[in-house]
Design a protein around this motif. Structure first.
Motif, PDB file in Angstrom:
ATOM      1  N   ASP A   1      17.171 -18.572 -31.333  1.00 15.01           N
ATOM      2  CA  ASP A   1      18.197 -19.616 -31.331  1.00 15.01           C
ATOM      3  C   ASP A   1      18.069 -20.565 -32.532  1.00 15.01           C
ATOM      4  OD1 ASP A   1      20.359 -20.975 -29.572  1.00 15.01           O
ATOM      5  OD2 ASP A   1      19.015 -22.612 -30.148  1.00 15.01           O
ATOM      6  N   ILE A   2      19.216 -20.894 -33.128  1.00 16.98           N
ATOM      7  CA  ILE A   2      19.230 -21.908 -34.197  1.00 16.98           C
ATOM      8  C   ILE A   2      20.283 -22.981 -33.927  1.00 16.98           C
ATOM      9  CG2 ILE A   2      18.297 -20.464 -36.067  1.00 16.98           C
ATOM     10  CD1 ILE A   2      21.370 -20.264 -36.971  1.00 16.98           C
ATOM     11  N   SER A   3      20.563 -23.220 -32.646  1.00 16.52           N
ATOM     12  CA  SER A   3      21.564 -24.246 -32.333  1.00 16.52           C
ATOM     13  C   SER A   3      20.985 -25.659 -32.488  1.00 16.52           C
ATOM     14  CB  SER A   3      22.101 -24.062 -30.917  1.00 16.52           C
ATOM     15  OG  SER A   3      21.116 -24.379 -29.962  1.00 16.52           O
ATOM     16  N   PHE A   4      19.636 -25.762 -32.545  1.00 19.38           N
ATOM     17  CA  PHE A   4      18.972 -27.068 -32.699  1.00 19.38           C
ATOM     18  C   PHE A   4      19.488 -28.069 -31.671  1.00 19.38           C
ATOM     19  CE2 PHE A   4      19.436 -25.361 -37.174  1.00 19.38           C
ATOM     20  CZ  PHE A   4      18.207 -24.728 -37.188  1.00 19.38           C
ATOM     21  N   PHE A   5      19.494 -27.651 -30.422  1.00 20.45           N
ATOM     22  CA  PHE A   5      19.983 -28.528 -29.345  1.00 20.45           C
ATOM     23  C   PHE A   5      19.075 -29.751 -29.189  1.00 20.45           C
ATOM     24  CE2 PHE A   5      17.615 -24.905 -27.488  1.00 20.45           C
ATOM     25  CZ  PHE A   5      16.560 -25.559 -26.866  1.00 20.45           C
ATOM     26  N   PRO A   6      19.665 -30.867 -28.744  1.00 18.99           N
ATOM     27  CA  PRO A   6      18.887 -32.114 -28.680  1.00 18.99           C
ATOM     28  C   PRO A   6      17.901 -32.185 -27.504  1.00 18.99           C
ATOM     29  CG  PRO A   6      21.158 -32.487 -27.980  1.00 18.99           C
ATOM     30  CD  PRO A   6      21.087 -31.066 -28.436  1.00 18.99           C
ATOM     31  N   GLU A   7      18.100 -31.377 -26.479  1.00 17.98           N
ATOM     32  CA  GLU A   7      17.230 -31.452 -25.306  1.00 17.98           C
ATOM     33  C   GLU A   7      15.820 -30.927 -25.624  1.00 17.98           C
ATOM     34  OE1 GLU A   7      20.183 -30.012 -25.415  1.00 17.98           O
ATOM     35  OE2 GLU A   7      21.465 -30.768 -23.788  1.00 17.98           O
ATOM     36  N   ASP A   8      14.846 -31.283 -24.766  1.00 16.99           N
ATOM     37  CA  ASP A   8      13.471 -30.814 -24.940  1.00 16.99           C
ATOM     38  C   ASP A   8      13.416 -29.300 -24.759  1.00 16.99           C
ATOM     39  OD1 ASP A   8      10.747 -30.405 -25.059  1.00 16.99           O
ATOM     40  OD2 ASP A   8      10.358 -31.172 -23.026  1.00 16.99           O
ATOM     41  N   LEU A   9      12.965 -28.616 -25.806  1.00 19.19           N
ATOM     42  CA  LEU A   9      12.997 -27.151 -25.745  1.00 19.19           C
ATOM     43  C   LEU A   9      12.021 -26.594 -24.706  1.00 19.19           C
ATOM     44  CD1 LEU A   9      10.391 -26.120 -27.759  1.00 19.19           C
ATOM     45  CD2 LEU A   9      11.975 -26.992 -29.451  1.00 19.19           C
ATOM     46  N   PHE A  10      10.967 -27.346 -24.397  1.00 18.83           N
ATOM     47  CA  PHE A  10      10.012 -26.859 -23.396  1.00 18.83           C
ATOM     48  C   PHE A  10      10.574 -26.945 -21.975  1.00 18.83           C
ATOM     49  CE2 PHE A  10       7.263 -27.715 -27.043  1.00 18.83           C
ATOM     50  CZ  PHE A  10       6.681 -26.459 -27.153  1.00 18.83           C
ATOM     51  N   GLY A  11      11.720 -27.577 -21.853  1.00 17.75           N
ATOM     52  CA  GLY A  11      12.424 -27.606 -20.570  1.00 17.75           C
ATOM     53  C   GLY A  11      12.849 -26.203 -20.140  1.00 17.75           C
ATOM     54  N   LEU A  12      12.835 -25.241 -21.071  1.00 13.74           N
ATOM     55  CA  LEU A  12      13.224 -23.857 -20.761  1.00 13.74           C
ATOM     56  C   LEU A  12      11.996 -22.952 -20.601  1.00 13.74           C
ATOM     57  CD1 LEU A  12      16.033 -23.553 -23.465  1.00 13.74           C
ATOM     58  CD2 LEU A  12      16.403 -23.760 -20.983  1.00 13.74           C
ATOM     59  N   ASP A  13      10.814 -23.503 -20.811  1.00 13.55           N
ATOM     60  CA  ASP A  13       9.596 -22.687 -20.891  1.00 13.55           C
ATOM     61  C   ASP A  13       9.258 -21.974 -19.577  1.00 13.55           C
ATOM     62  OD1 ASP A  13       7.434 -21.725 -22.449  1.00 13.55           O
ATOM     63  OD2 ASP A  13       6.095 -23.091 -21.374  1.00 13.55           O
ATOM     64  N   GLU A  14       9.303 -22.726 -18.502  1.00 14.98           N
ATOM     65  CA  GLU A  14       8.936 -22.178 -17.191  1.00 14.98           C
ATOM     66  C   GLU A  14       9.851 -21.014 -16.808  1.00 14.98           C
ATOM     67  OE1 GLU A  14       8.082 -23.965 -12.727  1.00 14.98           O
ATOM     68  OE2 GLU A  14       8.438 -25.354 -14.400  1.00 14.98           O
ATOM     69  N   LEU A  15      11.153 -21.256 -16.999  1.00 14.62           N
ATOM     70  CA  LEU A  15      12.137 -20.227 -16.668  1.00 14.62           C
ATOM     71  C   LEU A  15      11.923 -18.958 -17.506  1.00 14.62           C
ATOM     72  CD1 LEU A  15      14.746 -19.569 -15.018  1.00 14.62           C
ATOM     73  CD2 LEU A  15      16.062 -20.441 -16.967  1.00 14.62           C
ATOM     74  N   ALA A  16      11.664 -19.142 -18.799  1.00 18.85           N
ATOM     75  CA  ALA A  16      11.462 -17.988 -19.687  1.00 18.85           C
ATOM     76  C   ALA A  16      10.222 -17.194 -19.274  1.00 18.85           C
ATOM     77  CB  ALA A  16      11.362 -18.462 -21.134  1.00 18.85           C
ATOM     78  N   LYS A  17       9.194 -17.916 -18.847  1.00 20.94           N
ATOM     79  CA  LYS A  17       7.964 -17.238 -18.388  1.00 20.94           C
ATOM     80  C   LYS A  17       8.232 -16.465 -17.104  1.00 20.94           C
ATOM     81  CE  LYS A  17       4.417 -19.958 -20.704  1.00 20.94           C
ATOM     82  NZ  LYS A  17       3.929 -21.339 -20.828  1.00 20.94           N
ATOM     83  N   GLU A  18       8.919 -17.110 -16.181  1.00 22.45           N
ATOM     84  CA  GLU A  18       9.299 -16.456 -14.917  1.00 22.45           C
ATOM     85  C   GLU A  18      10.074 -15.169 -15.171  1.00 22.45           C
ATOM     86  OE1 GLU A  18      10.109 -20.450 -12.332  1.00 22.45           O
ATOM     87  OE2 GLU A  18      11.708 -18.907 -12.312  1.00 22.45           O
ATOM     88  N   GLN A  19      11.002 -15.271 -16.139  1.00 23.38           N
ATOM     89  CA  GLN A  19      11.882 -14.130 -16.430  1.00 23.38           C
ATOM     90  C   GLN A  19      11.208 -13.127 -17.375  1.00 23.38           C
ATOM     91  OE1 GLN A  19      13.947 -14.502 -13.929  1.00 23.38           O
ATOM     92  NE2 GLN A  19      15.853 -14.286 -15.108  1.00 23.38           N
ATOM     93  N   ASN A  20      10.034 -13.516 -17.855  1.00 22.93           N
ATOM     94  CA  ASN A  20       9.232 -12.625 -18.705  1.00 22.93           C
ATOM     95  C   ASN A  20       9.895 -12.291 -20.050  1.00 22.93           C
ATOM     96  OD1 ASN A  20       6.712 -11.318 -18.869  1.00 22.93           O
ATOM     97  ND2 ASN A  20       7.665  -9.321 -18.439  1.00 22.93           N
ATOM     98  N   VAL A  21      10.584 -13.284 -20.634  1.00 21.25           N
ATOM     99  CA  VAL A  21      11.222 -13.050 -21.942  1.00 21.25           C
ATOM    100  C   VAL A  21      10.759 -14.066 -22.994  1.00 21.25           C
ATOM    101  CG1 VAL A  21      13.332 -11.845 -21.217  1.00 21.25           C
ATOM    102  CG2 VAL A  21      13.240 -14.362 -21.110  1.00 21.25           C
ATOM    103  N   PRO A  22      10.573 -13.591 -24.221  1.00 24.31           N
ATOM    104  CA  PRO A  22      10.298 -14.529 -25.314  1.00 24.31           C
ATOM    105  C   PRO A  22      11.594 -15.175 -25.796  1.00 24.31           C
ATOM    106  CG  PRO A  22      10.200 -12.268 -26.133  1.00 24.31           C
ATOM    107  CD  PRO A  22      10.562 -12.177 -24.674  1.00 24.31           C
ATOM    108  N   VAL A  23      11.568 -16.484 -26.015  1.00 21.62           N
ATOM    109  CA  VAL A  23      12.746 -17.233 -26.462  1.00 21.62           C
ATOM    110  C   VAL A  23      12.340 -18.062 -27.679  1.00 21.62           C
ATOM    111  CG1 VAL A  23      14.439 -19.000 -25.820  1.00 21.62           C
ATOM    112  CG2 VAL A  23      13.689 -17.309 -24.125  1.00 21.62           C
ATOM    113  N   ILE A  24      12.705 -17.570 -28.841  1.00 18.97           N
ATOM    114  CA  ILE A  24      12.340 -18.248 -30.090  1.00 18.97           C
ATOM    115  C   ILE A  24      13.430 -19.251 -30.444  1.00 18.97           C
ATOM    116  CG2 ILE A  24      11.783 -17.941 -32.530  1.00 18.97           C
ATOM    117  CD1 ILE A  24      10.998 -15.009 -31.824  1.00 18.97           C
ATOM    118  N   VAL A  25      13.052 -20.530 -30.534  1.00 11.76           N
ATOM    119  CA  VAL A  25      14.057 -21.568 -30.808  1.00 11.76           C
ATOM    120  C   VAL A  25      13.777 -22.251 -32.145  1.00 11.76           C
ATOM    121  CG1 VAL A  25      14.557 -22.017 -28.368  1.00 11.76           C
ATOM    122  CG2 VAL A  25      12.708 -23.270 -29.523  1.00 11.76           C
TER     123      VAL A  25
END
Lengths: 377, 377
Positions: free
Chosen positions: B94-118
């Motif tokens: 992702d390169i949208s550079f969203f203003p929210e805390d990116l680690f707010g998505l960390d738990e979900l990404a781990k649960e879903q077992n996917v890497p999310v490069i922001v």
């Protein structure tokens, strides 16, 4: 005791009413009651009336007994008010600096047999009077007037305080500037041709083309070079040019999320609190007039320097503009100037006695024009 | 052939889709059909779909078969879109550079077992990668990144062209800037602490505090001094400070002749045409990263210099941002990076092979980071 009605009790109108009250029976009129109460507190001798001077009947009523009327209304009201006053056969001194052609009132004033002195402040005003004086007494090659009303202390970013409405001030930054060069009228963008000029004790100011010549373009056709420039502290005009370039001074409505808005209106709204002269803040007026040419067969140069600051609670812009206007009221009251018709200030300067009277009147109020004459050998 | 869906076909998203199309089966999605037609004309190999990615169903449909999804959406859409993509078990860059805390998505990404490069562009992006690399290999005292995307020719007054929405650019001029000094977080006004920095062949630029560290503040707690500054041509930021001071960047509605209006909205409206990169206008990207500290018992200093300009019709900001993002897509596709969870770019720099792969990938596209290492004797 002659009766004078002063229309408008803003910062300048108030100072005029108070000054005139020592010689005349003065009535001050304004739509804003607070301004009137403030004036009444400072000078109980001035009678106050709340009225809307845009209303013909109310205007008629408040000037009914006046021998002379002084117009200190906002520019957009000036022309119409003057027209109505002339129709009522009133002698007038006006400093509203209305945008319409002032000679548009000349015929009516002549018909009604009343003198109507307009543009009678500091600039326009004293610059015209001084030019009018010398123009009768020498062959002028160059007339240059630089003038600025400024806060005494500089506050980033604008380093400016408006004693008039910001929208009128912005007009100066937008309206094309006219000057005369080698006998030809030149029209230039406002804020153009910036130059730095040094003033002893004030420092360096920046002068730029503004549309300040007004009536002189018509009344003094024999002077081949005439220019007036407005001054600000250096740097300010660059910011103004950026705002103008960006479109913030535009009168053209733009669509902002479905609402049509004129950028100038938002700008006036935002700048008004920034540009307001704060209580206790002091202002200064700086003016320099250069006149050179041939007098009695010699090349001569006159320089008039004015430096004035707020005194006794009266802001400098009210002193330099208002007291010039007051002097003209005395000229009318004393029948020192009686010619019917519209009178731009340069006409007042023609008569030696009137010219000296005005300088003396201002000097008595500590508004001093320092004159330097140099003769080329 | 792996399938990649690129969300957003703006200037950067388009360059990404085209670059990836030589290795992947690429689908580009945008709500704007014109942008898609333009892309299709330039590169028929890329499949295009018009869809509203703010709509959950439409988003689901367009990414259905994708192995990897690339997010090039406007910042305000980024967080929600990423969340939905993760819920769909998609690998994301992702390169949208969203203003929210990116680690707010960390738990979900781990649960879903996917890497999310922001944040995987040039800044944020390559700065993080370079810091992440060296942070594993030395004891860093100071990290400083200065970066600017600029038009190649300077046009008064702003000497700037935005390839993003002006309102997002203005955010940079308003949002307080955070940096780390002596181990403490310091918060300063945006546009503060201007300094002039000279770049060979470019000239002098002006760097000022912007809020660019983002994830580094959290992920690199051991480096006592970290700062990122944005650069413009000298003078621009003074104008921006005047606009901000005047209130033109304010989100607070003001009453303009009875209509409530947010000054920022008028400003965005006026500045958009001024800041738009005009057809044929070229842009440049200038970045310098200074890292110093102790390595193998010696005081060392690394300097990374990037100078890039528009090439082959692709603007530099799309090259430097987009190709970094493309390199990360290859890391995922080649399973060179597989760790589930949110991955800010500094994590990518930890692995030597990945770091060298990315620099090489960029070098092949002529985006060259010139590295200088100096050892204090």
């Amino acid at each position: 005791m002659k009766k004078v009605t002063v229309l408008g009790a803003g910062l300048v109108g108030k100072a005029i009413a108070i000054d005139l009250s020592s010689h005349f029976e003065v009535t001050s009129v304004d739509v804003n009651n607070e301004a009137l109460m403030e004036l009444n507190k400072q000078c109980p001798a001035v009678k106050t009336i709340q009225a809307d001077m845009g209303d013909e009947q109310q205007l008629k009523q408040v000037v009914e007994n006046a021998h002379i009327v002084v117009g200190c209304l906002p520019g957009f009201m000036g022309f119409e008010a003057n027209k109505r006053l002339i129709a009522l056969k009133k002698k007038v001194v006006d400093i509203s600096f209305f945008p319409e052609d002032l000679f548009g009132l000349d015929e009516l004033a002549k018909e009604q047999n009343v003198p109507v002195i307009v543009d009678c402040g500091v600039a326009p005003g004293m610059g015209n009077i001084i030019l009018g004086y010398h123009n009768e007494r020498m062959k002028i090659y160059n007339y240059k007037c630089v003038v600025g009303g400024l806060p005494k202390t500089r506050e980033w970013p604008y380093e400016y305080s408006a004693v008039f409405s910001p929208i009128d001030v912005i007009e100066e930054y937008v309206r094309p500037a006219r000057y005369v060069e080698n006998g030809h009228l030149v029209i230039r963008e406002a804020l153009s041709d910036p130059e730095h000029i040094h003033f002893e004790g004030v420092g360096t100011l920046e002068a730029w083309n503004s549309d300040g010549l007004r009536s002189l373009i018509k009344t003094i056709p024999n002077v081949p070079n005439m220019i007036e420039k407005t001054m600000r502290y250096p740097g300010t005009i660059e910011y103004l040019r950026v705002l103008r370039e960006t479109g913030y001074f535009s009168y053209e409505p733009v669509d902002v999320n479905g609402t049509m808005i004129r950028p100038i209106d938002l700008t006036a709204k935002l700048l008004f609190p920034k540009w307001k002269l704060k209580p206790g803040q002091q202002d200064i007026t700086v003016m320099r007039i250069d006149i050179d040419g041939e007098e009695n067969g010699k090349e001569v140069k006159y320089v008039y320097d004015l430096y004035d600051e707020m005194q006794d609670g009266v802001i400098s812009m009210a002193r330099t503009t208002g007291y010039t206007c007051c002097a003209a009221v005395h000229l009318l009251a004393n029948e020192m100037y009686t010619t019917p018709g519209v009178c731009p200030p340069e006409y007042l300067g023609i008569n030696e006695k009137n010219f000296q009277f005005m300088l003396e009147f201002l000097k008595n109020r500590n508004v001093i024009y320092k004159v330097t004459k140099s003769i080329q050998k």
